[in-house]
Design an enzyme around this catalytic site. Structure first.
Site, PDB file in Angstrom:
ATOM      1  N   ASP A   9       0.849  -1.203   0.000  1.00 18.27           N
ATOM      2  CA  ASP A   9       0.000   0.000   0.000  1.00 18.27           C
ATOM      3  C   ASP A   9       0.890   1.261   0.000  1.00 18.27           C
ATOM      4  O   ASP A   9       0.675   2.185  -0.787  1.00 18.27           O
ATOM      5  CB  ASP A   9      -0.893   0.059   1.250  1.00 18.27           C
ATOM      6  CG  ASP A   9      -1.833  -1.134   1.405  1.00 18.27           C
ATOM      7  OD1 ASP A   9      -3.055  -0.937   1.469  1.00 18.27           O
ATOM      8  OD2 ASP A   9      -1.347  -2.281   1.492  1.00 18.27           O
ATOM      9  N   GLU A  28      -4.968   7.536   0.551  1.00 18.72           N
ATOM     10  CA  GLU A  28      -5.397   6.853   1.780  1.00 18.72           C
ATOM     11  C   GLU A  28      -4.304   6.821   2.856  1.00 18.72           C
ATOM     12  O   GLU A  28      -4.595   6.994   4.037  1.00 18.72           O
ATOM     13  CB  GLU A  28      -5.841   5.415   1.472  1.00 18.72           C
ATOM     14  CG  GLU A  28      -6.289   4.705   2.734  1.00 18.72           C
ATOM     15  CD  GLU A  28      -6.680   3.248   2.544  1.00 18.72           C
ATOM     16  OE1 GLU A  28      -6.693   2.760   1.412  1.00 18.72           O
ATOM     17  OE2 GLU A  28      -6.975   2.605   3.565  1.00 18.72           O
ATOM     18  N   ASP A  67      -6.221   5.368  -4.029  1.00 16.98           N
ATOM     19  CA  ASP A  67      -6.316   4.246  -3.098  1.00 16.98           C
ATOM     20  C   ASP A  67      -5.301   3.232  -3.622  1.00 16.98           C
ATOM     21  O   ASP A  67      -5.564   2.517  -4.596  1.00 16.98           O
ATOM     22  CB  ASP A  67      -7.732   3.654  -3.073  1.00 16.98           C
ATOM     23  CG  ASP A  67      -7.904   2.677  -1.921  1.00 16.98           C
ATOM     24  OD1 ASP A  67      -6.876   2.176  -1.412  1.00 16.98           O
ATOM     25  OD2 ASP A  67      -9.062   2.410  -1.533  1.00 16.98           O
ATOM     26  N   ILE A  74      -3.904   0.424  -2.630  1.00 18.28           N
ATOM     27  CA  ILE A  74      -4.465  -0.941  -2.678  1.00 18.28           C
ATOM     28  C   ILE A  74      -5.845  -0.845  -2.045  1.00 18.28           C
ATOM     29  O   ILE A  74      -5.971  -0.594  -0.848  1.00 18.28           O
ATOM     30  CB  ILE A  74      -3.610  -1.980  -1.917  1.00 18.28           C
ATOM     31  CG1 ILE A  74      -2.253  -2.174  -2.591  1.00 18.28           C
ATOM     32  CG2 ILE A  74      -4.346  -3.322  -1.845  1.00 18.28           C
ATOM     33  CD1 ILE A  74      -1.376  -3.272  -1.975  1.00 18.28           C
ATOM     34  N   ASP A  75      -6.864  -0.983  -2.850  1.00 14.67           N
ATOM     35  CA  ASP A  75      -8.230  -1.017  -2.327  1.00 14.67           C
ATOM     36  C   ASP A  75      -8.578  -2.491  -2.147  1.00 14.67           C
ATOM     37  O   ASP A  75      -8.336  -3.299  -3.044  1.00 14.67           O
ATOM     38  CB  ASP A  75      -9.181  -0.351  -3.320  1.00 14.67           C
ATOM     39  CG  ASP A  75     -10.610  -0.339  -2.814  1.00 14.67           C
ATOM     40  OD1 ASP A  75     -10.808  -0.220  -1.596  1.00 14.67           O
ATOM     41  OD2 ASP A  75     -11.527  -0.453  -3.651  1.00 14.67           O
ATOM     42  N   THR A 117      -7.419  -4.210   0.801  1.00 16.81           N
ATOM     43  CA  THR A 117      -6.148  -4.758   1.321  1.00 16.81           C
ATOM     44  C   THR A 117      -6.353  -6.169   1.881  1.00 16.81           C
ATOM     45  O   THR A 117      -5.478  -7.029   1.752  1.00 16.81           O
ATOM     46  CB  THR A 117      -5.566  -3.827   2.404  1.00 16.81           C
ATOM     47  OG1 THR A 117      -5.496  -2.509   1.849  1.00 16.81           O
ATOM     48  CG2 THR A 117      -4.167  -4.240   2.819  1.00 16.81           C
ATOM     49  N   SER A 155     -13.033  -4.848  -2.890  1.00 17.14           N
ATOM     50  CA  SER A 155     -12.506  -3.682  -3.625  1.00 17.14           C
ATOM     51  C   SER A 155     -13.394  -3.147  -4.751  1.00 17.14           C
ATOM     52  O   SER A 155     -14.465  -3.676  -5.029  1.00 17.14           O
ATOM     53  CB  SER A 155     -11.124  -4.002  -4.220  1.00 17.14           C
ATOM     54  OG  SER A 155     -11.252  -4.659  -5.463  1.00 17.14           O
ATOM     55  N   ARG A 172     -23.993  -1.525  -1.249  1.00 18.93           N
ATOM     56  CA  ARG A 172     -23.126  -1.327  -0.079  1.00 18.93           C
ATOM     57  C   ARG A 172     -23.958  -0.683   1.028  1.00 18.93           C
ATOM     58  O   ARG A 172     -23.928   0.528   1.220  1.00 18.93           O
ATOM     59  CB  ARG A 172     -21.950  -0.437  -0.475  1.00 18.93           C
ATOM     60  CG  ARG A 172     -20.802  -0.428   0.522  1.00 18.93           C
ATOM     61  CD  ARG A 172     -19.662   0.425  -0.006  1.00 18.93           C
ATOM     62  NE  ARG A 172     -18.554   0.465   0.910  1.00 18.93           N
ATOM     63  CZ  ARG A 172     -17.539  -0.396   0.902  1.00 18.93           C
ATOM     64  NH1 ARG A 172     -17.492  -1.360   0.019  1.00 18.93           N
ATOM     65  NH2 ARG A 172     -16.571  -0.280   1.781  1.00 18.93           N
ATOM     66  N   ASP A 191     -12.539   5.294  -2.101  1.00 16.95           N
ATOM     67  CA  ASP A 191     -13.160   3.975  -2.307  1.00 16.95           C
ATOM     68  C   ASP A 191     -14.243   4.008  -3.388  1.00 16.95           C
ATOM     69  O   ASP A 191     -14.814   2.955  -3.723  1.00 16.95           O
ATOM     70  CB  ASP A 191     -13.783   3.461  -1.003  1.00 16.95           C
ATOM     71  CG  ASP A 191     -12.735   2.894  -0.047  1.00 16.95           C
ATOM     72  OD1 ASP A 191     -11.712   2.377  -0.540  1.00 16.95           O
ATOM     73  OD2 ASP A 191     -12.931   2.977   1.178  1.00 16.95           O
TER      74      ASP A 191
HETATM   75  N1  PPS Z   1     -16.866  -0.165   8.557  1.00 16.19           N
HETATM   76  C1  PPS Z   1     -16.680   0.008   7.264  1.00 16.19           C
HETATM   77  N2  PPS Z   1     -17.735   0.170   6.436  1.00 16.19           N
HETATM   78  C2  PPS Z   1     -17.571   0.327   5.127  1.00 16.19           C
HETATM   79  N3  PPS Z   1     -16.346   0.350   4.512  1.00 16.19           N
HETATM   80  C3  PPS Z   1     -15.262   0.197   5.277  1.00 16.19           C
HETATM   81  C4  PPS Z   1     -15.360   0.012   6.691  1.00 16.19           C
HETATM   82  N4  PPS Z   1     -14.103  -0.107   7.185  1.00 16.19           N
HETATM   83  C5  PPS Z   1     -13.262  -0.017   6.129  1.00 16.19           C
HETATM   84  N5  PPS Z   1     -13.959   0.170   4.987  1.00 16.19           N
HETATM   85  C6  PPS Z   1     -13.473   0.379   3.619  1.00 16.19           C
HETATM   86  O1  PPS Z   1     -13.753  -0.759   2.808  1.00 16.19           O
HETATM   87  C7  PPS Z   1     -12.743  -0.834   1.824  1.00 16.19           C
HETATM   88  C8  PPS Z   1     -12.622  -2.237   1.260  1.00 16.19           C
HETATM   89  O2  PPS Z   1     -13.517  -2.348   0.222  1.00 16.19           O
HETATM   90  P1  PPS Z   1     -14.654  -3.419   0.187  1.00 16.19           P
HETATM   91  O3  PPS Z   1     -15.525  -3.227   1.354  1.00 16.19           O
HETATM   92  O4  PPS Z   1     -15.265  -3.307  -1.151  1.00 16.19           O
HETATM   93  O5  PPS Z   1     -13.883  -4.783   0.240  1.00 16.19           O
HETATM   94  S1  PPS Z   1     -14.114  -5.984   1.209  1.00 16.19           S
HETATM   95  O6  PPS Z   1     -14.795  -7.003   0.447  1.00 16.19           O
HETATM   96  O7  PPS Z   1     -14.915  -5.644   2.358  1.00 16.19           O
HETATM   97  O8  PPS Z   1     -12.771  -6.384   1.611  1.00 16.19           O
HETATM   98  C9  PPS Z   1     -11.525  -0.468   2.580  1.00 16.19           C
HETATM   99  O9  PPS Z   1     -10.600   0.005   1.647  1.00 16.19           O
HETATM  100  P2  PPS Z   1      -9.048  -0.396   1.819  1.00 16.19           P
HETATM  101  O10 PPS Z   1      -8.629   0.110   3.176  1.00 16.19           O
HETATM  102  O11 PPS Z   1      -8.437   0.388   0.692  1.00 16.19           O
HETATM  103  O12 PPS Z   1      -8.929  -1.879   1.658  1.00 16.19           O
HETATM  104  C10 PPS Z   1     -11.980   0.586   3.574  1.00 16.19           C
HETATM  105  O13 PPS Z   1     -11.752   1.915   3.137  1.00 16.19           O
HETATM  106 MG    MG Z   2     -10.140   1.287  -0.212  1.00 11.60          MG
HETATM  107 MG    MG Z   3      -6.967   0.624   3.896  1.00  8.97          MG
HETATM  108 MG    MG Z   4      -6.530   1.014   0.404  1.00  6.62          MG
END
Ligand code: PPS
Ligand code: MG
Ligand code: MG
Ligand code: MG
Length: 356
Positions: free
Chosen positions: A48, A71, A143, A145-146, A148, A259, A276, A289
């Site tokens: 990341d 991020e 982002d 790595i979306d 992660t 992601s 979502r 995101d």
């Molecule tokens: N509580 C809560 N509710 C909603 N979203 C949240 C929450 N916590 C984190 N995040 C964000 O979710 C990003 C990951 O994307 P996804 O939710 O599509 O992927 S996953 O299937 O759940 O892993 C993730 O992105 P990355 O951190 O880039 O992986 C977060 O920004």
């Molecule tokens: Mg993300």
């Molecule tokens: Mg993250």
């Molecule tokens: Mg990320």
């Protein structure tokens, strides 16, 4: 005369492609102690940080005046305790920065042999992502790595980059190194790049730019309609999605995927909607995101709003503020979904009251 945002699009593609190369090679070499847990309990890896340093560095060379909402930040890496991680990130970023130029790359973007940077410069590149966001002017959104958690599982993740002007997404690029080019052929060719420019349409291509295909979402068809949703139950309410699904008499199972690869799959017609629904109260969705993914879907004939039908507002800062969840779907299905969401939520409220 060239189309608007042609250079920005090329730069974004080059940056995302190089970052995908970096993250794929990190995954194969990742060791346990190369992952940190952030304040909000989410994971962050050397991949990341290095991908953000790389993309930010390229943006900085091309458009030094443009602010960046990224991020990650380098606070933990600058501390003495972060020195091992820092060294690894510097090594990975410099490896990616100094790779030979490929078609579509320009040396002015600070890439190619001899373009390595010092650790201090790279920490500064990461921290250029600390911009607070806002309503006016240009800004980039990274982002690195979306998904992660998906990356760590060896499943889906995405390298995401968007350019916003006056809080409107104008360019969006999403790189998905593990995504099959065709979801019905999971063992077939993997690695997809999704590219959208406002008013100019959306495309899918391979990570190397081969086979560019214009994207256009199929119209609403109740017999094949299904949802895309997060893998993590903490990120979206699977149970609310199930209730909405029942109300709409959807028979196909949802596709769970980490992601913004979900936005890519929606744009190319693998499913009917990306749902979502919030899993709890108080979480504010982050603009990185959704910025490139929302443009991708809009340019493929879809619409992206919150679960009440309100447009997403990218001008409120680093988050989407008080938007309630996110719904992305083809235009002809949107009002049906919004009505079903309202019904499902009022049923849930009724259930809570009757239990009290
Ligand atoms: N509580 C809560 N509710 C909603 N979203 C949240 C929450 N916590 C984190 N995040 C964000 O979710 C990003 C990951 O994307 P996804 O939710 O599509 O992927 S996953 O299937 O759940 O892993 C993730 O992105 P990355 O951190 O880039 O992986 C977060 O920004
Ligand atoms: Mg993300
Ligand atoms: Mg993250
Ligand atoms: Mg990320």
């Amino acid at each position: 005369m060239s189309l608007p945002f042609t250079t920005e699009k090329q730069l974004a593609i080059a940056a995302v492609r190089r970052a995908c190369h970096l993250t794929s090679s990190v995954f194969n070499k990742l060791v346990k102690n190369e992952t940190l847990t952030k304040g909000d309990k989410s994971p962050v890896t050397v991949g990341d940080y290095a991908a953000q340093a790389l993309i930010s560095s390229m943006l900085n060379h091309a458009y030094p005046q443009d602010p960046i909402v990224g991020e990650e930040d380098a606070t933990e890496l600058r501390a003495e305790s972060g020195s091992t991680l820092r060294e690894r990130i510097v090594e990975l970023t410099n490896e990616a920065l100094t790779l030979d130029l490929q078609q579509g790359d320009y040396a002015e973007w600070g890439i190619g042999p001899g373009k390595a940077k010092t650790p201090e410069q790279l920490m500064d590149e990461i921290d250029r992502g600390n911009y607070g966001g806002g309503r006016t002017g240009r800004m980039w959104c990274i982002d690195p790595i979306d998904g992660t958690k998906g990356f760590l599982r060896g499943e889906q993740y995405a390298v995401c980059l968007a350019l916003l002007v006056d809080a409107q997404v104008q360019v969006g690029v999403i790189g998905c190194p593990n995504l099959p080019a065709d979801l019905s052929q999971p063992e077939g060719q993997k690695g997809c790049l999704f590219v959208a420019v406002r008013g100019q349409g959306a495309q899918q291509m391979s990570l190397m730019g081969a086979n560019p295909t214009p994207l256009s979402m199929p119209p609403y068809d109740p017999s094949t309609f299904n949802f895309l949703e997060s893998v993590e139950a903490a990120h979206t309410s699977h149970s609310t999605n199930d209730k909405i699904s029942t109300l709409l008499e959807i028979t196909r199972k949802p596709i769970r995927m980490d992601s913004q690869a979900k936005y890519g799959c929606l744009a190319r017609g693998d499913a009917g909607a990306y749902m979502r629904m919030p899993a709890g109260v108080g979480y504010q969705e982050k603009i990185w995101d959704h910025a490139p993914g929302s443009l991708l879907v809009e340019e493929s004939g879809g619409i992206v709003t919150d679960s009440r039908g309100t447009p997403l507002d990218f001008g409120l800062g680093r988050t989407l503020g008080v938007n309630h969840g996110v719904i992305a779907t083809v235009k002809s299905a949107h009002s049906r979904l919004i009505d079903a969401v309202a019904k499902a939520l009022s049923n849930e409220e009724g259930d809570t009251k009757s239990k009290a």
